[in-house]
Design a protein around this motif. Sequence first.
Motif, PDB file in Angstrom:
ATOM      1  N   LEU A   1      50.252  77.546  17.717  1.00  0.00           N
ATOM      2  CA  LEU A   1      50.601  77.115  19.066  1.00  0.00           C
ATOM      3  C   LEU A   1      49.470  76.278  19.667  1.00  0.00           C
ATOM      4  N   ALA A   2      48.252  76.730  19.495  1.00  0.00           N
ATOM      5  CA  ALA A   2      47.097  75.994  20.020  1.00  0.00           C
ATOM      6  C   ALA A   2      46.980  74.629  19.359  1.00  0.00           C
ATOM      7  N   ARG A   3      47.232  74.553  18.043  1.00  0.00           N
ATOM      8  CA  ARG A   3      47.181  73.269  17.345  1.00  0.00           C
ATOM      9  C   ARG A   3      48.259  72.315  17.839  1.00  0.00           C
ATOM     10  N   CYS A   4      49.449  72.854  18.111  1.00  0.00           N
ATOM     11  CA  CYS A   4      50.544  72.013  18.617  1.00  0.00           C
ATOM     12  C   CYS A   4      50.189  71.435  19.979  1.00  0.00           C
ATOM     13  N   PHE A   5      49.628  72.261  20.863  1.00  0.00           N
ATOM     14  CA  PHE A   5      49.248  71.771  22.175  1.00  0.00           C
ATOM     15  C   PHE A   5      48.134  70.722  22.064  1.00  0.00           C
ATOM     16  N   ALA A   6      47.188  70.950  21.172  1.00  0.00           N
ATOM     17  CA  ALA A   6      46.096  69.994  20.999  1.00  0.00           C
ATOM     18  C   ALA A   6      46.621  68.653  20.495  1.00  0.00           C
ATOM     19  N   ARG A   7      47.555  68.682  19.564  1.00  0.00           N
ATOM     20  CA  ARG A   7      48.130  67.436  19.051  1.00  0.00           C
ATOM     21  C   ARG A   7      48.972  66.734  20.098  1.00  0.00           C
ATOM     22  N   ALA A   8      49.671  67.502  20.925  1.00  0.00           N
ATOM     23  CA  ALA A   8      50.514  66.904  21.958  1.00  0.00           C
ATOM     24  C   ALA A   8      49.667  66.234  23.042  1.00  0.00           C
ATOM     25  N   ALA A   9      48.490  66.784  23.309  1.00  0.00           N
ATOM     26  CA  ALA A   9      47.618  66.245  24.344  1.00  0.00           C
ATOM     27  C   ALA A   9      46.981  64.922  23.921  1.00  0.00           C
ATOM     28  N   GLY A  10      46.744  64.741  22.661  1.00  0.00           N
ATOM     29  CA  GLY A  10      46.140  63.507  22.173  1.00  0.00           C
ATOM     30  C   GLY A  10      45.854  63.623  20.699  1.00  0.00           C
ATOM     31  N   ASP A  11      45.818  62.490  20.026  1.00  0.00           N
ATOM     32  CA  ASP A  11      45.567  62.563  18.587  1.00  0.00           C
ATOM     33  C   ASP A  11      44.082  62.501  18.289  1.00  0.00           C
ATOM     34  N   GLU A  12      43.755  62.408  17.021  1.00  0.00           N
ATOM     35  CA  GLU A  12      42.358  62.472  16.599  1.00  0.00           C
ATOM     36  C   GLU A  12      41.535  61.283  17.090  1.00  0.00           C
ATOM     37  N   ASP A  13      42.190  60.140  17.393  1.00  0.00           N
ATOM     38  CA  ASP A  13      41.464  58.957  17.855  1.00  0.00           C
ATOM     39  C   ASP A  13      41.122  59.031  19.335  1.00  0.00           C
ATOM     40  N   GLY A  14      41.597  60.064  19.998  1.00  0.00           N
ATOM     41  CA  GLY A  14      41.341  60.202  21.410  1.00  0.00           C
ATOM     42  C   GLY A  14      42.389  59.509  22.275  1.00  0.00           C
ATOM     43  N   ARG A  15      43.386  58.874  21.652  1.00  0.00           N
ATOM     44  CA  ARG A  15      44.443  58.222  22.422  1.00  0.00           C
ATOM     45  C   ARG A  15      45.388  59.286  22.972  1.00  0.00           C
ATOM     46  N   GLU A  16      45.749  59.124  24.208  1.00  0.00           N
ATOM     47  CA  GLU A  16      46.679  60.069  24.808  1.00  0.00           C
ATOM     48  C   GLU A  16      48.095  59.724  24.375  1.00  0.00           C
ATOM     49  N   ARG A  17      48.856  60.737  23.999  1.00  0.00           N
ATOM     50  CA  ARG A  17      50.198  60.516  23.498  1.00  0.00           C
ATOM     51  C   ARG A  17      51.265  60.829  24.539  1.00  0.00           C
ATOM     52  N   GLY A  18      50.881  61.234  25.729  1.00  0.00           N
ATOM     53  CA  GLY A  18      51.858  61.495  26.778  1.00  0.00           C
ATOM     54  C   GLY A  18      52.186  62.963  26.928  1.00  0.00           C
ATOM     55  N   ASP A  19      53.182  63.215  27.756  1.00  0.00           N
ATOM     56  CA  ASP A  19      53.591  64.580  28.050  1.00  0.00           C
ATOM     57  C   ASP A  19      54.362  65.197  26.903  1.00  0.00           C
ATOM     58  N   VAL A  20      54.270  66.499  26.826  1.00  0.00           N
ATOM     59  CA  VAL A  20      55.037  67.242  25.833  1.00  0.00           C
ATOM     60  C   VAL A  20      56.468  67.365  26.360  1.00  0.00           C
ATOM     61  N   PRO A  21      57.472  66.956  25.559  1.00  0.00           N
ATOM     62  CA  PRO A  21      58.854  67.098  26.023  1.00  0.00           C
ATOM     63  C   PRO A  21      59.187  68.559  26.337  1.00  0.00           C
ATOM     64  N   GLY A  22      60.098  68.757  27.268  1.00  0.00           N
ATOM     65  CA  GLY A  22      60.462  70.102  27.691  1.00  0.00           C
ATOM     66  C   GLY A  22      60.983  70.970  26.573  1.00  0.00           C
ATOM     67  N   TRP A  23      61.751  70.390  25.649  1.00  0.00           N
ATOM     68  CA  TRP A  23      62.311  71.213  24.574  1.00  0.00           C
ATOM     69  C   TRP A  23      61.230  71.729  23.646  1.00  0.00           C
ATOM     70  N   VAL A  24      60.147  70.983  23.508  1.00  0.00           N
ATOM     71  CA  VAL A  24      59.040  71.447  22.658  1.00  0.00           C
ATOM     72  C   VAL A  24      58.377  72.658  23.311  1.00  0.00           C
ATOM     73  N   LEU A  25      58.160  72.584  24.618  1.00  0.00           N
ATOM     74  CA  LEU A  25      57.550  73.712  25.327  1.00  0.00           C
ATOM     75  C   LEU A  25      58.448  74.944  25.285  1.00  0.00           C
ATOM     76  N   VAL A  26      59.755  74.739  25.460  1.00  0.00           N
ATOM     77  CA  VAL A  26      60.685  75.865  25.406  1.00  0.00           C
ATOM     78  C   VAL A  26      60.645  76.518  24.034  1.00  0.00           C
ATOM     79  N   THR A  27      60.638  75.697  22.980  1.00  0.00           N
ATOM     80  CA  THR A  27      60.594  76.213  21.610  1.00  0.00           C
ATOM     81  C   THR A  27      59.308  76.997  21.361  1.00  0.00           C
TER      82      THR A  27
END
Length: 69
Positions: A11-37
Motif C-alpha cells: 500500500l505504501a509503495r502504491c501511494f509513493a508511485r501515485a504521488a510521483g515517479d522516480e524522476d521526481g515528476r508529479e503524476r497527478g492525483d490518484v483516481p478515486g477507484w484506486v483509493l477505494v480498492t
Amino acid sequence: MHISERAMHLLARCFARAAGDEDGRERGDVPGWVLVTLMTAALVTAIWAFAEDQLLSILRNALDSVTPD
C-alpha cells in the motif's frame, strides 16, 4: 500478522508511485477507484488479522452445511 505487514508495505509503495515517479515528476492525483480498492484491501487485511479464527469457523460451518444433491 505477516500478511498485514506485507499488505501495508505494498500500500505504501502504491501511494509513493501515485504521488510521483522516480524522476521526481508529479503524476497527478490518484483516481478515486484506486483509493477505494486500496482502502478495501487494507480493511480486509485488518479484519482478517483480528478475526481469522472466527472467519474460518464461519466458512467451515457454511461449507459443511452444504449437501450434494
